[in-house]
Design an enzyme around this catalytic site. Structure first.
Site, PDB file in Angstrom:
ATOM      1  N   LYS A  52       0.841  -1.196   0.000  1.00 44.60           N
ATOM      2  CA  LYS A  52       0.000   0.000   0.000  1.00 44.60           C
ATOM      3  C   LYS A  52       0.879   1.250   0.000  1.00 44.60           C
ATOM      4  O   LYS A  52       2.085   1.180   0.266  1.00 44.60           O
ATOM      5  CB  LYS A  52      -0.907   0.011   1.228  1.00 44.60           C
ATOM      6  CG  LYS A  52      -0.170   0.149   2.549  1.00 44.60           C
ATOM      7  CD  LYS A  52      -1.124   0.261   3.711  1.00 44.60           C
ATOM      8  CE  LYS A  52      -0.348   0.433   5.019  1.00 44.60           C
ATOM      9  NZ  LYS A  52      -1.243   0.684   6.163  1.00 44.60           N
ATOM     10  N   ARG A 109     -10.873   0.912  14.732  1.00 48.32           N
ATOM     11  CA  ARG A 109     -10.767   1.605  13.448  1.00 48.32           C
ATOM     12  C   ARG A 109     -11.680   0.855  12.484  1.00 48.32           C
ATOM     13  O   ARG A 109     -12.893   0.839  12.675  1.00 48.32           O
ATOM     14  CB  ARG A 109      -9.290   1.610  13.011  1.00 48.32           C
ATOM     15  CG  ARG A 109      -8.893   2.736  12.071  1.00 48.32           C
ATOM     16  CD  ARG A 109      -7.395   2.759  11.844  1.00 48.32           C
ATOM     17  NE  ARG A 109      -6.868   1.515  11.277  1.00 48.32           N
ATOM     18  CZ  ARG A 109      -5.589   1.308  10.993  1.00 48.32           C
ATOM     19  NH1 ARG A 109      -4.697   2.248  11.247  1.00 48.32           N
ATOM     20  NH2 ARG A 109      -5.180   0.175  10.470  1.00 48.32           N
ATOM     21  N   TYR A 136      13.626  31.036   6.195  1.00 54.21           N
ATOM     22  CA  TYR A 136      12.461  31.806   6.624  1.00 54.21           C
ATOM     23  C   TYR A 136      12.410  31.994   8.137  1.00 54.21           C
ATOM     24  O   TYR A 136      12.587  31.046   8.900  1.00 54.21           O
ATOM     25  CB  TYR A 136      11.170  31.112   6.177  1.00 54.21           C
ATOM     26  CG  TYR A 136      10.948  31.121   4.690  1.00 54.21           C
ATOM     27  CD1 TYR A 136      10.913  32.306   3.965  1.00 54.21           C
ATOM     28  CD2 TYR A 136      10.757  29.929   3.995  1.00 54.21           C
ATOM     29  CE1 TYR A 136      10.705  32.323   2.598  1.00 54.21           C
ATOM     30  CE2 TYR A 136      10.539  29.916   2.626  1.00 54.21           C
ATOM     31  CZ  TYR A 136      10.514  31.123   1.934  1.00 54.21           C
ATOM     32  OH  TYR A 136      10.298  31.122   0.579  1.00 54.21           O
ATOM     33  N   MET A 146       9.938  24.791   0.937  1.00 57.52           N
ATOM     34  CA  MET A 146       9.216  23.898   0.038  1.00 57.52           C
ATOM     35  C   MET A 146      10.142  23.104  -0.864  1.00 57.52           C
ATOM     36  O   MET A 146       9.909  21.910  -1.113  1.00 57.52           O
ATOM     37  CB  MET A 146       8.238  24.700  -0.819  1.00 57.52           C
ATOM     38  CG  MET A 146       7.364  23.841  -1.713  1.00 57.52           C
ATOM     39  SD  MET A 146       6.171  24.798  -2.683  1.00 57.52           S
ATOM     40  CE  MET A 146       5.066  25.381  -1.403  1.00 57.52           C
TER      41      MET A 146
END
Length: 396
Positions: A47, A148, A282, A330
């Site tokens: 998965k 779940r 930043y 990013m």
């Protein structure tokens, strides 16, 4: 133009910003090590694009290693493997995360095994069976305490009865009974024995009602390694297939005979000298303590580098560990090189097996306050995968 400094087999080719090298020989070795721990069959869980490693190459390699079960979360993952040529006679594919209106008919035609946790799912599956004329292969999932997916104990008799009725009509075959642990990665957690008991009771009830499953399965990666009493007929390792320890407080990969499959490498895009007191990235959450050199690594959170690793994430450059300086952006992050001046293009080992002294995905997980699972699965599509060590490929 400078010449890139590279080390070892993970060296990048010219012009490549970054890449994830996927060692398929290590994957095969991991499957062998896991298989040696159990008499049960293995399911390779692929998965989430095989935890970021590439679902199709890893599935093919698992099949070449003798694995006959593959695990997927979503129907789209399962259908993609079938569309890519993985045939039912090569491997069963189990899909367990369904929502109303899912592609039931496509899954039936592709011979995908379907997990059912409630009557709504069984009803939708049966409608698709009647429309396609293709009987369903069903795994009934019990919620034994994870809270779940899965059927609660008070609803289990109704689900078993309905599935047996459908089987008697020739609409489905109940091939599996299963559940999933909540805390198998925490040895001694009280939920472990409670879930073992709950699953045994769910199986006992279903079998007394006439269910004759092909496979009963409960064990995930940590249970495969630590709980042999949970193995039943099939185990479902995920993280361990890719060579990472699901129980790092108990032992690292090598302690279980595992080798990490993914190595993430980049190149320095810029090296420059700056004075002391210079803000970096930043928000200036890092300020240089004195005259130093900064190196720019051209991958960021859009590539899967956790922003939470700002000021903490480790890399290896020129044989030395360095730490992310300031915010991860990013597309890039900065490291303080401490006055060293490697050439632009020098290899940056972000994480790997640790065999060359480089950080591992587990190191990045700790630095980011998360799990190694998240580190490897979040490496994005902008980072190309390079596959080495495929079966029959020789010394690639």
């Amino acid at each position: 133009m400078t010449t890139a400094k590279t080390t070892g087999t993970a060296a990048l080719t010219n012009g490549v910003r970054a890449e994830a090298a996927i060692d398929l020989a290590a994957l095969r070795d991991n499957l062998s090590a896991l298989g040696a721990r159990t008499d049960a069959a293995l399911m390779a869980v692929v998965k989430a694009d095989a935890y970021g490693h590439g679902a199709l190459p890893c599935a093919r390699e698992a099949i070449a290693a003798g694995v006959r079960w593959l695990g997927t979360a979503t129907p789209e993952e399962a259908l993609a493997l079938r569309a890519a040529g993985i045939r039912p006679e090569q491997a069963r594919i189990l899909c367990w995360l369904w929502t109303p209106g899912g592609p039931w008919q496509q899954a039936l035609r592709a011979h995908v095994d379907v997990s059912v946790s409630g009557l709504w799912a069984l009803d939708e599956l049966l409608s698709a069976v009647r429309e396609t004329g293709v009987p369903g292969r069903v795994h009934l999932k019990a919620d034994t305490g994870l809270g779940r997916n899965g059927c609660q104990p008070h609803d289990w008799p109704d689900l078993v009865t309905a599935a047996l009725r459908a089987q008697a009509e020739g609409l489905v075959e109940i091939v599996g009974l299963w559940s999933h642990f909540a805390a198998a990665d925490e040895p001694g957690h009280p939920s472990i024995q409670a879930q073992l008991d709950g699953f045994a009771e769910a199986v006992r009830y279903a079998e007394t009602q006439g269910v004759r499953p092909e496979v009963r399965h409960l064990a995930n990666s940590p249970a495969t390694l630590l709980l042999p009493q949970s193995h039943y007929d099939l185990v479902r390792p995920g993280l361990a297939v890719y060579g990472l320890s699901p129980v790092p407080d108990v032992g690292g990969p090598a302690d279980f005979g595992l080798r990490p499959v993914m190595s993430l490498t980049a190149r320095l895009a810029l090296v420059k000298t700056v004075p002391g007191g210079h803000g970096v990235s930043y928000g200036h959450h890092y300020t240089t303590p004195g005259d130093t050199t900064l190196g720019l690594v051209p991958i960021g959170y859009a590539d899967g580098i956790p922003r939470h690793a700002s000021n903490t994430g480790p890399v290896q450059i020129g044989g030395k560990w360095r730490t992310v300086a300031g915010r991860v952006a990013m597309d890039q992050f900065v490291v303080d090189l401490g006055g060293d001046a490697p050439e632009v293009g020098t290899e940056v080992l972000v994480f790997g097996s640790g065999e060359r002294g480089e950080p591992t995905a587990e190191d990045w997980g700790r630095a980011s306050g998360t799990l190694s699972y998240e580190i490897i699965t979040r490496i994005g599509s902008r980072v190309p995968r390079r596959y080495v060590g495929a079966a029959g490929a020789g010394a690639s």
